[in-house]
Design a protein around this motif. Sequence first.
Motif, PDB file in Angstrom:
ATOM      1  N   THR A 177      -6.992  25.281  17.991  1.00  0.00           N
ATOM      2  CA  THR A 177      -6.618  23.912  18.346  1.00  0.00           C
ATOM      3  C   THR A 177      -5.449  23.814  19.319  1.00  0.00           C
ATOM      4  N   ASP A 178      -4.639  24.860  19.407  1.00  0.00           N
ATOM      5  CA  ASP A 178      -3.432  24.799  20.238  1.00  0.00           C
ATOM      6  C   ASP A 178      -3.657  25.345  21.643  1.00  0.00           C
ATOM      7  N   LEU A 179      -4.892  25.629  21.991  1.00  0.00           N
ATOM      8  CA  LEU A 179      -5.164  26.357  23.220  1.00  0.00           C
ATOM      9  C   LEU A 179      -5.282  25.468  24.461  1.00  0.00           C
ATOM     10  N   TYR A 180      -4.747  25.975  25.574  1.00  0.00           N
ATOM     11  CA  TYR A 180      -4.981  25.391  26.890  1.00  0.00           C
ATOM     12  C   TYR A 180      -5.917  26.369  27.597  1.00  0.00           C
ATOM     13  N   PRO A 181      -7.210  26.088  27.583  1.00  0.00           N
ATOM     14  CA  PRO A 181      -8.202  27.093  27.994  1.00  0.00           C
ATOM     15  C   PRO A 181      -8.347  27.264  29.513  1.00  0.00           C
ATOM     16  N   THR A 182      -7.274  27.696  30.166  1.00  0.00           N
ATOM     17  CA  THR A 182      -7.319  27.975  31.597  1.00  0.00           C
ATOM     18  C   THR A 182      -8.302  29.109  31.865  1.00  0.00           C
ATOM     19  N   ASN A 183      -9.183  28.882  32.835  1.00  0.00           N
ATOM     20  CA  ASN A 183     -10.196  29.871  33.249  1.00  0.00           C
ATOM     21  C   ASN A 183     -11.243  30.182  32.182  1.00  0.00           C
ATOM     22  N   VAL A 184     -11.348  29.326  31.164  1.00  0.00           N
ATOM     23  CA  VAL A 184     -12.415  29.469  30.164  1.00  0.00           C
ATOM     24  C   VAL A 184     -13.541  28.526  30.541  1.00  0.00           C
ATOM     25  N   ASP A 185     -14.751  29.052  30.626  1.00  0.00           N
ATOM     26  CA  ASP A 185     -15.900  28.249  31.044  1.00  0.00           C
ATOM     27  C   ASP A 185     -16.650  27.630  29.870  1.00  0.00           C
ATOM     28  N   LEU A 186     -16.677  28.321  28.737  1.00  0.00           N
ATOM     29  CA  LEU A 186     -17.390  27.811  27.570  1.00  0.00           C
ATOM     30  C   LEU A 186     -16.532  28.031  26.331  1.00  0.00           C
ATOM     31  N   ILE A 187     -16.093  26.929  25.741  1.00  0.00           N
ATOM     32  CA  ILE A 187     -15.238  26.951  24.549  1.00  0.00           C
ATOM     33  C   ILE A 187     -16.098  26.962  23.290  1.00  0.00           C
ATOM     34  N   ILE A 188     -15.765  27.874  22.367  1.00  0.00           N
ATOM     35  CA  ILE A 188     -16.307  27.807  21.009  1.00  0.00           C
ATOM     36  C   ILE A 188     -15.116  27.506  20.104  1.00  0.00           C
ATOM     37  N   PRO A 189     -15.010  26.268  19.603  1.00  0.00           N
ATOM     38  CA  PRO A 189     -13.844  25.912  18.787  1.00  0.00           C
ATOM     39  C   PRO A 189     -13.887  26.610  17.435  1.00  0.00           C
ATOM     40  N   ALA A 190     -12.832  27.320  17.093  1.00  0.00           N
ATOM     41  CA  ALA A 190     -12.828  28.071  15.831  1.00  0.00           C
ATOM     42  C   ALA A 190     -11.467  28.674  15.555  1.00  0.00           C
ATOM     43  N   ASN A 191     -11.260  29.026  14.309  1.00  0.00           N
ATOM     44  CA  ASN A 191     -10.105  29.815  13.896  1.00  0.00           C
ATOM     45  C   ASN A 191     -10.321  31.228  14.449  1.00  0.00           C
ATOM     46  N   ASN A 192      -9.566  31.567  15.486  1.00  0.00           N
ATOM     47  CA  ASN A 192      -9.767  32.866  16.147  1.00  0.00           C
ATOM     48  C   ASN A 192      -8.725  33.905  15.723  1.00  0.00           C
ATOM     49  N   LYS A 193      -8.109  33.669  14.565  1.00  0.00           N
ATOM     50  CA  LYS A 193      -7.097  34.612  14.064  1.00  0.00           C
ATOM     51  C   LYS A 193      -7.459  35.199  12.698  1.00  0.00           C
ATOM     52  N   GLY A 194      -8.280  34.488  11.938  1.00  0.00           N
ATOM     53  CA  GLY A 194      -8.620  34.919  10.590  1.00  0.00           C
ATOM     54  C   GLY A 194      -9.619  36.062  10.550  1.00  0.00           C
ATOM     55  N   ARG A 195      -9.430  36.957   9.620  1.00  0.00           N
ATOM     56  CA  ARG A 195     -10.299  38.126   9.461  1.00  0.00           C
ATOM     57  C   ARG A 195     -11.728  37.716   9.101  1.00  0.00           C
ATOM     58  N   LYS A 196     -11.860  36.844   8.105  1.00  0.00           N
ATOM     59  CA  LYS A 196     -13.186  36.393   7.681  1.00  0.00           C
ATOM     60  C   LYS A 196     -13.829  35.502   8.724  1.00  0.00           C
ATOM     61  N   SER A 197     -13.015  34.658   9.330  1.00  0.00           N
ATOM     62  CA  SER A 197     -13.520  33.744  10.352  1.00  0.00           C
ATOM     63  C   SER A 197     -14.119  34.511  11.526  1.00  0.00           C
ATOM     64  N   LEU A 198     -13.400  35.476  12.053  1.00  0.00           N
ATOM     65  CA  LEU A 198     -13.880  36.242  13.205  1.00  0.00           C
ATOM     66  C   LEU A 198     -15.134  37.047  12.864  1.00  0.00           C
ATOM     67  N   ALA A 199     -15.194  37.584  11.653  1.00  0.00           N
ATOM     68  CA  ALA A 199     -16.384  38.332  11.232  1.00  0.00           C
ATOM     69  C   ALA A 199     -17.612  37.427  11.247  1.00  0.00           C
ATOM     70  N   LEU A 200     -17.482  36.229  10.671  1.00  0.00           N
ATOM     71  CA  LEU A 200     -18.617  35.302  10.631  1.00  0.00           C
ATOM     72  C   LEU A 200     -18.998  34.826  12.028  1.00  0.00           C
ATOM     73  N   LEU A 201     -18.010  34.507  12.846  1.00  0.00           N
ATOM     74  CA  LEU A 201     -18.276  33.997  14.192  1.00  0.00           C
ATOM     75  C   LEU A 201     -19.040  35.007  15.039  1.00  0.00           C
ATOM     76  N   TYR A 202     -18.587  36.248  15.049  1.00  0.00           N
ATOM     77  CA  TYR A 202     -19.270  37.256  15.870  1.00  0.00           C
ATOM     78  C   TYR A 202     -20.636  37.628  15.285  1.00  0.00           C
ATOM     79  N   TRP A 203     -20.751  37.589  13.965  1.00  0.00           N
ATOM     80  CA  TRP A 203     -22.052  37.837  13.322  1.00  0.00           C
ATOM     81  C   TRP A 203     -23.046  36.751  13.732  1.00  0.00           C
TER      82      TRP A 203
END
Length: 200
Positions: A144-170
Amino acid sequence: MSEEEMLVPRDKYLECGVHIGTRVKSKFMEPFIYRIRNDGLCVLDVKKTDQRIRIAAKFLARFEPDKILAVSVRRYGARPVEMFAKVTKAHAITLRFWAGTLSNPVCKTYVEPDVLIVTDPRADRQAVKEAAIVGIPVVAFCDTDLYPTNVDLIIPANNKGRKSLALLYWLLARQLLRERGEIPPDGDIEYTPEDFMTRL
């Protein structure tokens, strides 16, 4: 979108903390914020996360597998990225991204992908910066705190949590294989989200 139409039940997103944001919100991320709790913590809309994973998978399916590069310098993103690359036959760079990897042909680690996936545009800023220099699109998991400079496609998510990242990439890996037609539209992969999780 009803819960039946989501890639996994809403409760699975919540159980893994995909919806947990920060106490800071950027104007770019406001459309993805469901509400702000009394303690000031921003809560992401998991339906929008789900939609964006579908969009990202459809987009990534346009590229040859070995032309997709996934990056994470964050420790909790390392195993999810490596497993994503293993399942989708993409390339992975984890824990350290050397300057020049995308932009300098004489660099020992030089690669020429056609698209970049990053776990956190802030932590992975060197990769994002070089992707912009060479003109390749960037797909990024964004908090939520991101300023997505040079990002073309945003996937909004908790990108710091261990479980969150595992589920997202899966989810992204599974949906990408579905989009490629390598598994049926409702098919599964041989790994679970837990297999994508960084061990403590």
